[in-house]
Design an enzyme around this catalytic site. Sequence first.
Site, mmCIF file in Angstrom:
data_model
loop_
_atom_site.group_PDB
_atom_site.id
_atom_site.type_symbol
_atom_site.label_atom_id
_atom_site.label_comp_id
_atom_site.label_asym_id
_atom_site.label_seq_id
_atom_site.Cartn_x
_atom_site.Cartn_y
_atom_site.Cartn_z
ATOM 1 N N ASP A 313 71.802 73.755 13.896
ATOM 2 C CA ASP A 313 73.151 73.590 13.356
ATOM 3 C C ASP A 313 74.126 74.688 13.795
ATOM 4 O O ASP A 313 75.327 74.462 13.825
ATOM 5 C CB ASP A 313 73.095 73.520 11.827
ATOM 6 C CG ASP A 313 72.434 72.233 11.348
ATOM 7 O OD1 ASP A 313 72.688 71.181 11.957
ATOM 8 O OD2 ASP A 313 71.651 72.277 10.394
ATOM 9 N N TYR A 396 74.362 66.881 5.091
ATOM 10 C CA TYR A 396 73.840 68.036 4.367
ATOM 11 C C TYR A 396 74.920 69.076 4.132
ATOM 12 O O TYR A 396 75.843 69.202 4.935
ATOM 13 C CB TYR A 396 72.729 68.690 5.194
ATOM 14 C CG TYR A 396 71.418 68.799 4.452
ATOM 15 C CD1 TYR A 396 70.580 67.708 4.327
ATOM 16 C CD2 TYR A 396 71.028 69.999 3.863
ATOM 17 C CE1 TYR A 396 69.378 67.802 3.644
ATOM 18 C CE2 TYR A 396 69.828 70.103 3.187
ATOM 19 C CZ TYR A 396 69.005 69.002 3.084
ATOM 20 O OH TYR A 396 67.817 69.104 2.403
HETATM 21 CU CU LIG Z 1 66.215 69.706 3.187
#
Ligand SMILES: [Cu+2]
Length: 651
Positions: A313, A396
């Site tokens: 990320d 997320y």
């Molecule tokens: Cu997770």
Amino acid sequence: MIERGARSAAKRAVWQYCAMHPLDPLTADEITLVAARVRADHAPGDGWRFASIGLVEPTKAALSTWEPRATLPRYALAIVWNRATGMTYECLVNVTADRLTGVTERPGVQPNFTVDEYHECDTLVRAHPDMIAALARRGIDDMSTVLVDAWAYGDELAPAAYRDRRVAWCDVWVRGAPGANPYAHFIGGLRPIVDVNRMELLELQDVYDRGRPEVMGEYAPAHVPDQTLRADLKPLRIHQPEGVSFTVDGNELRWQRWRMRVGFNHREGLVLHQVGYEDAGHVRPIAHRLSFAEMVVPYRDPGFDHAPRTAFDVGEWGLGVMTTSLSLGCDCLGEIRYLDAVLPNSHGEPYTIPNAICLHEEDNAVLWKHVDHHAGAEVRRMRRLVVSFHATVANYEYLVYWRFYQDGNIECEVRATGIMVTTALPEGERSPHGTMVDQRTYAPYHQHFIVARLDLDVDGPDNTVYEVESAAMPVGDDNPYGLGLVTRSTPVRSEAASARDYDWSTQRAWKVASASRRNAHGDPTAYKLVPTGAIPTFLPPSSPVVQRAPVIEHALWVTREAPDERWPAGDYPTQSRTDTGITRWIERDRPLEGVDVVLWYVFGIHHITRAEDWPVMPADTVSFWLKPFGFFDRNPSLDVPPEAGRCHTPS
Ligand SMILES: [Cu+2]
């Protein structure tokens, strides 16, 4: 020729320098200037994209000679690539002089993906006739409810025919209703593969259709059926009637005895510089720079839908790029000061993320206390300064909190929340690689490895890292009951020995000690890295993710500080095959005693998914600590006053 708008930006940029600190992030005017200079001298036309434009931070040596109101030349690095040829270039710009001072060609690498590519990819795939047909076969005909999420490949997992291209593989999601959660309904078995330079669908892999189970994947009250919200929460408000106890001057933050500078860039998001603690009238350095240098999130499910799902990320997208604006009373409670962040888009144009960084104080229960039967009670409330930012990485969320305490402790906490990736199963089946969370739906296991780059300078740059452990003394005449406990302290002498693991049986930790300063008791002044949150990988060395990011295989690495060693999985982890980061650096085996060291601490979340994590995850929390260990001669928070009129029994 340079564009006219950029000329005035250049003038404004020059005027700003006098008021700036050399570590301040690039301003919007500076980004405009850099982009214009790169376009004028190297990358003309629309066939180019900017992957990033960021400040080249001055070295410690340069900073040590800098005086307020003086000017150090400002440099920026622009990473651009030519979409037609796929070639990447690193362009170094002297911002102060408005001059392109160097261009380095980087063949064979892919720079980070950009938000512009993400959106263009979504638009492209949703409009493609093959995609429309594949979804029609699944009973989906309203393409406005579809979301296509682009992911980057590791080289080995990309189809061989596409490895020399800039290529994304995509997840396909569909909302159950307009405005509902797209991540509630994963369309498994369907994978678009896109050449993002040509913005062309290369292939639509269509391997199964298990239909859509009747899941309840909604979290917003408007879409959750038959829900009554709790009605028994009374208001809880934080008031600081006399204002906050910290000051913000530009990017400098002062609170109690703490001093630091707040920075930000596209890749790491928040960066803390020059963290120090004022002691007896002098600011004692503790850290030159604290940040997250990489995150690696391998999904631990070898099936079709998840085998290529390993997110980097930081390196593939950028925590700064994914940073979202914070709102008062929701993300942060109380008296808040916000800092905005400025980043470039893929055309080199600046944009602002308002309220990107939150600064505030929190009460945190008791700092210290004792009740004496004669003198009564002395209690002090613990207060902490929190510097935080939130990144939304598709489904997320990562919430990052750096906390500074009155007793010299530094805590770094990460909260993972948001929505798990889920997958439908055939009726009656279960997956060994995940947990059932809804009707014939499982959430695959995965791990979040975060690599914190900790450039500690404990009482100056010359430090030594010691591995500190506890051991039981053998039973003998001097230890008849086996009670004797001793500690041992072993220096990490050179980089070849610097990949260290956590050991529960010895309560292992790592101490970063000054090579020159000692406390009143004769011990080196030090900070201790308390390794909470370390997790093992459960990966064989042959695994592509280990090949790409061997940094995740150990909890701690130590290297000699080098300004160009910033990215532990390599400068360009997108579509990488092997490591060009930390394992290469330590091959030099530089000595580590009494020198400027950098610690790379690997911690994270071993996410064995739970039913309770669905449809939105309650924040999962992980943290590590940096604690003074003989840095002070005694408890430095002895002077914290009692709350007015309370917590103190006068004698
Ligand atoms: Cu997770």
